[in-house]
Design an enzyme around this catalytic site. Structure first.
Site, PDB file in Angstrom:
ATOM      1  N   LYS A  14       0.652  -1.208  -0.010  1.00 31.10           N
ATOM      2  CA  LYS A  14       0.092  -0.119   0.041  1.00 31.10           C
ATOM      3  C   LYS A  14       0.904   1.348   0.204  1.00 31.10           C
ATOM      4  O   LYS A  14       0.327   2.231  -0.513  1.00 31.10           O
ATOM      5  CB  LYS A  14      -0.867  -0.093   1.195  1.00 31.10           C
ATOM      6  CG  LYS A  14      -1.728  -1.205   1.545  1.00 31.10           C
ATOM      7  CD  LYS A  14      -2.871  -1.343   0.298  1.00 31.10           C
ATOM      8  CE  LYS A  14      -4.084  -2.367   0.574  1.00 31.10           C
ATOM      9  NZ  LYS A  14      -3.610  -3.665   0.732  1.00 31.10           N
TER      10      LYS A  14
HETATM   11  C1  LIG Z   1      -3.968  -5.120   0.258  1.00 29.19           C
HETATM   12  C2  LIG Z   1      -3.308  -5.993   0.233  1.00 29.19           C
HETATM   13  C3  LIG Z   1      -3.675  -7.177  -0.735  1.00 29.19           C
HETATM   14  C4  LIG Z   1      -4.740  -6.844  -1.686  1.00 29.19           C
HETATM   15  O1  LIG Z   1      -4.608  -6.054  -2.676  1.00 29.19           O
HETATM   16  P1  LIG Z   1      -5.786  -5.598  -3.480  1.00 29.19           P
HETATM   17  O2  LIG Z   1      -5.295  -4.451  -4.417  1.00 29.19           O
HETATM   18  O3  LIG Z   1      -6.767  -5.141  -2.406  1.00 29.19           O
HETATM   19  O4  LIG Z   1      -6.257  -6.686  -4.338  1.00 29.19           O
HETATM   20  C5  LIG Z   1      -2.687  -8.143  -0.790  1.00 29.19           C
HETATM   21  N1  LIG Z   1      -1.788  -8.444   0.076  1.00 29.19           N
HETATM   22  C6  LIG Z   1      -1.518  -7.176   1.154  1.00 29.19           C
HETATM   23  C7  LIG Z   1      -0.283  -7.530   1.833  1.00 29.19           C
HETATM   24  C8  LIG Z   1      -2.194  -6.149   1.207  1.00 29.19           C
HETATM   25  O5  LIG Z   1      -2.017  -5.336   1.964  1.00 29.19           O
END
Ligand SMILES: *Cc1c(COP(=O)(O)O)cnc(C)c1O
Length: 495
Positions: free
Chosen positions: A112
């Site tokens: 993120k």
């Molecule tokens: C948010 C997240 C995901 C999923 O990603 P999306 O964009 O919501 O599909 C997978 N792994 C981790 C560690 C995340 O923080």
């Protein structure tokens, strides 16, 4: 001519890129999409001379056309700086036969950070460009990682407040600790008695509440979103897919134009959607392999063409993927419906009233580049164990879902090179990772867990974990899902 954005549900709601980022969600509940996906026209040789910043500029300038060159470059350089523990920003690591695109080298050690390091800058620049003097209130639902990354990005950013709702019993210990210890006078963190979907639904309904919007306007406030429903979250994610392709080319792992697969651990469908946009831009991609955990709504969707959220929500060891309503799928539905906003609106109405919709045969044909797969909790642990024993590389519980799905996919195609998207540092989920790789007794305390993981993996403990050890808890509010709006009103003093 500016590239304009409109709602997935109504093509008459049209805004510039900066306005789309400011608003977050379209007023009709739809998501903003660009009117067309621009093509990447620079040659591979020129691209392969670029570092992450230069590439980010080349990509983002095609989408964010109402930002000036100076504004964009300024946002990029403020975002991808020493907050990342490597100048590569998004390094590729080969372990055994697999390539891993490590997206967890930012401040909060999950992917993120890739988008949330730049979003606050894009947003405050957008406010300035549009002569907005209102205070911007970032309202965010999190399955664990977005919350901390958004808090870190917006903490003490002038002219903003950030409010994060997370599922009280649905995040890892480290994730929760990271959020409730967040500093900054403009940060608010609230646990809810519900799951991520409840948090996301609550936030979306606060966004669409006209009465609240009027009160906000009177008070000189306006909402925006740091969730991947905000197009400003999605676009920066395109960059690392292209970056990783170039890196494989530089290392002579692939020939120019050779198609590769990406395997993406998926929840809200934001990360993998960015890969789909990269493919539309011309990046040579063969398959996008969408990996789910036990909440395998997306796997079923790719198998059958039916999206059905009417099922039990399962808590797993990959909490950031515990999601039954994948918001960004709406942008894919819009695309495979031939950019048809009416059809998209119909499907989304069915989803919110019946919890289910079925796409047409024509739409299914356009999904050819996607492969769905899923891994159970036991399979996820097996993959962490297998990768560690075979290569010494330690992966987190989300990345492990992708590895497991990819190993199954290898039965149908062994030849295409594939990049597994590694979305979090194993330190973020140390307890479950340790369970999979050691027979030693696992300590209760999370700092001791981190020390044990360091001993086993040889990877230094990231700052993000070290600083949690003595951090003071600053947020301890918990509310029911039907009180979310009231909490927001109280924080903003607009009761
Ligand atoms: C948010 C997240 C995901 C999923 O990603 P999306 O964009 O919501 O599909 C997978 N792994 C981790 C560690 C995340 O923080």
């Amino acid at each position: 001519m500016n590239l304009m954005y409109h709602s997935t549900r109504n093509s008459n709601i049209k805004v510039t890129a900066s306005q789309a980022i400011l608003q977050g969600l379209s007023p009709d509940g739809g998501l903003f999409v660009p009117e067309y996906i621009p093509k990447l026209t620079i040659s591979m040789d020129r691209l392969s001379d670029m570092n992450y910043h230069e590439l980010a500029y080349e990509v983002l300038k095609l989408y964010l056309t109402d930002y000036t060159e100076d504004e964009l470059k300024d946002c990029i350089s403020k975002a991808y700086d020493g907050k990342f523990d490597t100048p590569d920003i998004a390094p590729i690591r080969k372990a055994g036969r697999h390539f891993y695109l490590e997206l967890y080298h930012g401040a909060t050690i999950a992917f993120k950070d890739m988008a949330l390091s730049i979003l606050p800058h894009l947003l405050t620049t957008a406010a300035r460009k549009n002569n907005i003097s209102d205070e911007i209130v970032i309202l965010t639902a999190t399955s664990g990682d977005t919350g901390k990354a958004a808090l870190a990005g917006f903490s003490d950013v002038k002219g903003t407040k950030i409010i994060v709702f997370y599922p009280k019993d649905g995040v890892s210990r480290v994730q929760e600790k990271q959020m409730v210890t967040q500093k900054g006078d403009n940060t608010y963190v609230i646990g809810i008695n519900g799951n991520f979907d409840d948090a996301q639904t609550g936030v979306k309904s606060i966004f669409n509440d006209k009465d609240l919007e009027n009160k906000m306007t009177e008070a000189g406030l306006r909402f925006s979103s740091a969730n991947s429903i905000n197009i400003g979250r999605l676009l920066p994610q395109i960059v690392y897919y292209i970056h990783s392709y170039i890196e494989l080319y530089r290392r002579n792992e692939i020939a120019q134009g050779e198609k590769i697969n990406f395997v993406v651990p998926t929840g809200n469908f934001g990360n993998i959607l960015a890969a789909y946009y990269a493919k539309q831009m011309g990046l040579p991609i063969n398959k996008l392999i969408c990996a789910s955990n036990d909440n395998k709504v997306l796997y079923d969707f790719f198998q059958t063409g039916v999206y059905d959220r009417n099922r039990d929500f399962i808590l797993t060891i990959s909490p950031s993927m515990d999601i039954l309503v994948s918001s960004n799928l709406e942008r894919l539905i819009y695309s495979i419906a031939g950019d048809d906003t009416h059809k998209t609106a119909e499907f989304m109405r069915a989803l919110s009233t019946e919890g289910i919709y079925e796409i047409t045969t024509d739409m299914r044909k356009r999904l050819e580049c996607f492969v769905g797969g899923y891994a159970t909790v036991d399979e996820t642990k097996d993959s962490i164990h297998k990768v560690y024993t075979e290569t010494g590389y330690v992966i987190d519980t989300h990345t492990a879902v992708a590895v497991n799905v990819y190993d199954k996919y290898l039965n149908s195609d062994k030849d295409t090179k594939s990049v597994i998207v590694a979305t979090a540092s194993p330190y973020k989920f140390a307890e479950n990772v340790l369970e999979a790789i050691t027979d030693k007794r696992i300590p209760e305390d999370d700092h001791e867990q981190a020390m044990l993981l360091k001993e086993i993996s040889g990877v230094p403990i990231p700052d993000a974990i070290n600083e949690l050890h003595l951090a003071e808890i600053r947020h301890n509010k918990v509310c029911d899902t039907d009180k979310m709006r009231a909490e927001v009103e109280e924080i903003l003093k607009i009761i």
